[in-house]
Every structure is written in C-alpha cells, then in structure tokens.
Design an enzyme around this catalytic site. Structure first.
Site, PDB file in Angstrom:
ATOM      1  N   HIS A  52       0.673  -1.138  -0.185  1.00 39.91           N
ATOM      2  CA  HIS A  52      -0.298   0.082   0.164  1.00 39.91           C
ATOM      3  C   HIS A  52       0.828   1.496   0.320  1.00 39.91           C
ATOM      4  CE1 HIS A  52      -3.965  -2.098   1.690  1.00 39.91           C
ATOM      5  NE2 HIS A  52      -3.366  -2.790   0.745  1.00 39.91           N
ATOM      6  N   GLU A  54       0.539   3.625   1.938  1.00 40.30           N
ATOM      7  CA  GLU A  54       2.144   4.667   3.041  1.00 40.30           C
ATOM      8  C   GLU A  54       2.828   3.878   3.661  1.00 40.30           C
ATOM      9  OE1 GLU A  54      -2.749   4.863   4.021  1.00 40.30           O
ATOM     10  OE2 GLU A  54      -1.642   3.575   2.927  1.00 40.30           O
ATOM     11  N   ARG A 186      -6.843   4.064 -22.231  1.00 43.82           N
ATOM     12  CA  ARG A 186      -7.148   2.181 -21.319  1.00 43.82           C
ATOM     13  C   ARG A 186      -6.070   1.853 -20.502  1.00 43.82           C
ATOM     14  NH1 ARG A 186      -6.281  -0.439 -27.411  1.00 43.82           N
ATOM     15  NH2 ARG A 186      -8.418  -0.397 -27.897  1.00 43.82           N
ATOM     16  N   GLU A 296     -14.802  -0.367 -25.203  1.00 40.97           N
ATOM     17  CA  GLU A 296     -15.406   0.287 -26.087  1.00 40.97           C
ATOM     18  C   GLU A 296     -15.997   0.286 -27.660  1.00 40.97           C
ATOM     19  OE1 GLU A 296     -10.866   1.090 -27.896  1.00 40.97           O
ATOM     20  OE2 GLU A 296      -9.925   0.712 -25.895  1.00 40.97           O
TER      21      GLU A 296
END
Length: 368
Positions: A52, A54, A186, A296
């Site tokens: 993560h 942090e 994308r 798309e």
C-alpha cells in the site's frame, strides 16, 4: 483548508494516479509524508494492490516520520487483509497529523481508520481536495458500494454519429492524436471491454501501446454464443495478456474448452432477452476485483449498457466528417418512445484533440 494542505494533497493525488489500471482490486492511493515543509517519503499503491501507499512512504521517511504530517488520498485501512492495517503502521511510526482527502466506503474501513488514529492521539483532517479524490477512487467506490465496476463508455464517431461506413470500414475515423489519447485512457483502466461484433469485425488487440508501460489491462469480450475467431489477435495473445470472455449458457462446450486451452478466463453469464445480461456480467467482473472498465463498443454493447443504466461516464471523440444514414450508428437501438426515457449525462469537459473534439459526460446525479 490551507494552501499548504492543498499543495501536498495534490502531490499525493498525482502519485496515486500512477497506480491506476494496475493495482486492482485495491484503490489507487497516494501518500506523502512531510515535516518542516520537506517531503520525507512518497508512495503509491503498487501493482496487484500491494504494498500500500502508506508503508512505502513510511519506509522512505524512516525515523523522520515521527512527528510528521501524512497526506493520503483515502482513509488508511484499519483491517487485516493480505497486509497489516495502514492506520496501525502510521500509529507505530509516531506521526503527528494525518490529512486525508476522503473517507473509505469499504464497510471494513469506513470511518474506523480515522477513529484508530484519533484514539492514538493523532490529529486527523479530512476533506482536502475531496472532489478530486472522489473522481480518482470512483471505480473502487462503485465496486464496494454497488458490487460492480465503474464503466466508461468511449465512442469515436463521425459528426453524424457513425462508427463505420455501410460497408463496415472504420479505420480511421478519428486522427492519430485521438487514438493516442485512447491508449492513455486504456492504461488507467483495469480492463478494456468490447462486444463480439467488434471483436469479429476489427480483430483488435485491445492493448496499450507506445505509452512506456509494462502492464496491460484485462481484455473483456461479451459474446453470448462465443462465436469469436480462434485465430485472431485476442486468441493468439490470451496466454500472455489476460482475456476474459463472458458467454451464455448455450455456448458450445468445445469452443469453451478451446478458449480455456488458449489461456482465456471464461465467465458464464445470465441471459436477458436475446442478449447477455450486462448487469450480471458487471457483477461478476466486480467480484473478480475490477474497479474500472473502459468499454469501446460496439453499438450493440453500448446500447445494452445504456439501456440497463450501467454507464457512469461517456467519452466521445467526434471527427469532422459525415458518413450518412447508411453508416453504422455508434449506439444501437434503445427502444425509446419518449425523450424522458433517455439516459441523461452532464457535460464535464470539451476540448480539441488534434483535428477531433473530445467531450466527456458523467451521470446527471453524480458530478465528479
């Protein structure tokens, strides 16, 4: 909210965006640790969702994190998952102040991360650049709150709303600048999705090219009857770049086995009328961890998603040419009898992209 808080939160948001498209099922979070006006640590959610943001920033800051201010774009997690709680990591590091952009909507966290910090004597400030954070985390929030990914529908069409001529020619309606921007879009989504008609007619690769990135989005194809070419680009690359195919219960068993043999992930889906139920497909994609999907087309899939009110954002690239009534419309039949029945969106952005025009719209009830 001070200018200093906004400045460092803007940096944290920009870092978090680096994880978009490659950190699902986790949100793309950014974190900055500051003391005495100096940035001591930076981090963002890494591929696959771990580590993560942090703990990465804390590792950079080291002992300097004690007494520092932490800027994070989403409430620090408070539960044990595949990693320990980020809120506890901040507490253990001895930070003095946490500035967060927005609360986490995941019920395992919602408000609890902030409470952990406050109970430990850490000052918590929330709501700094929350509008920007809400947009960045919209996909994660959609999945945790409604069980499906955020859906962006992209349409590249002529001035009169056609995506191909009557003979089926579609390359290229828009210019190179618009096409390059599509690759950038994308790149920031977890998956690119098309219907079976587009897969058959265009034989697309659906990959990100010329962007200098190593990761690729999942390629999702919606095909009730699984009538897809087994020698096309998707089939040839399914073992290297993920291909997921949603199909109906009546799909040929041998074709299912053939696609599985090529490396594709098969998603048996419910049928609604004569088509796959798009709500069921998206629910399963959400369960698989996808937060953001870039659709798309083609025209039938676009119509299906709109008819079921499953499109969160519309992105249009309009080219300065007319194709005429014999061309293929960008959106298939919706069966509307009255204008009031049409889904409405709010214009968020319009600007030129090369020789074309980009326009972006979001749901009327949730401007982001």
């Amino acid at each position: 909210m001070s200018d200093t808080d906004k400045r460092f939160m803007a940096l944290a948001l920009s870092l978090g965006r680096r994880g978009m498209g490659n950190c699902w099922p986790n949100p793309a979070v950014g974190c900055v640790i500051v003391k005495d006006g100096r940035v001591l640590g930076r981090g963002w959610t890494q591929p696959g969702g771990r580590p993560h943001a942090e703990p990465q920033a804390l590792a950079q800051a080291g002992e300097g994190a004690r007494g520092a201010t932490v800027y994070v774009t989403l409430e620090p997690c408070s539960h044990f998952g595949k990693t320990p709680p980020c809120a506890q990591a901040l507490i253990d590091a001895g930070v003095a102040h946490v500035v967060a952009a927005i609360e986490d909507s995941d019920p395992r966290v919602s408000g609890q991360g902030f409470q952990m910090l406050r109970d430990a004597g850490i000052t918590v400030t929330t709501g700094v650049l929350s509008d920007q954070a809400a947009r960045d985390h919209a996909g994660f929030f959609r999945r945790t709150e409604q069980g499906r990914p955020w859906v962006t529908l992209k349409l590249a069409s002529s001035f009169d709303g056609r995506i191909a001529t009557g003979s089926g020619q579609s390359k290229w309606i828009t210019g190179s600048e618009a096409r390059r921007m599509v690759h950038a879009m994308r790149m920031r989504h977890d998956a690119v999705m098309v219907g079976a008609g587009t897969a058959r007619a265009d034989d697309p690769s659906l990959t990100v090219r010329d962007m200098g990135v190593n990761h690729q989005p999942v390629r999702v194809v919606i095909s009730r009857h699984l009538d897809l070419p087994l020698m096309g680009q998707l089939a040839r690359t399914a073992n290297d770049i993920p291909v997921w195919i949603a199909h109906g219960p009546g799909a040929d068993v041998e074709r299912i086995r053939a696609w599985e043999g090529l490396g594709a992930r098969m998603i048996p889906s419910a049928v609604h009328g004569v088509q796959l139920d798009p709500a069921d497909v998206l629910r399963q994609l959400g369960q698989a961890g996808l937060n953001r999907i870039f659709c798309e087309g083609g025209s039938a899939l676009a119509a299906s998603l709109l008819a079921f009110d499953l499109v969160d954002e519309l992105i249009g690239f309009t080219a300065g040419l007319g194709i005429g009534a014999e061309g293929l419309p960008s959106i298939g039949a919706l069966g509307l009898g009255r204008l009031e029945e049409a889904p409405r969106y709010v214009l968020e952005e319009v600007r030129p992209v090369g020789a074309d025009i980009l326009h972006r719209w979001v749901r009327r009830q949730e401007k982001i």
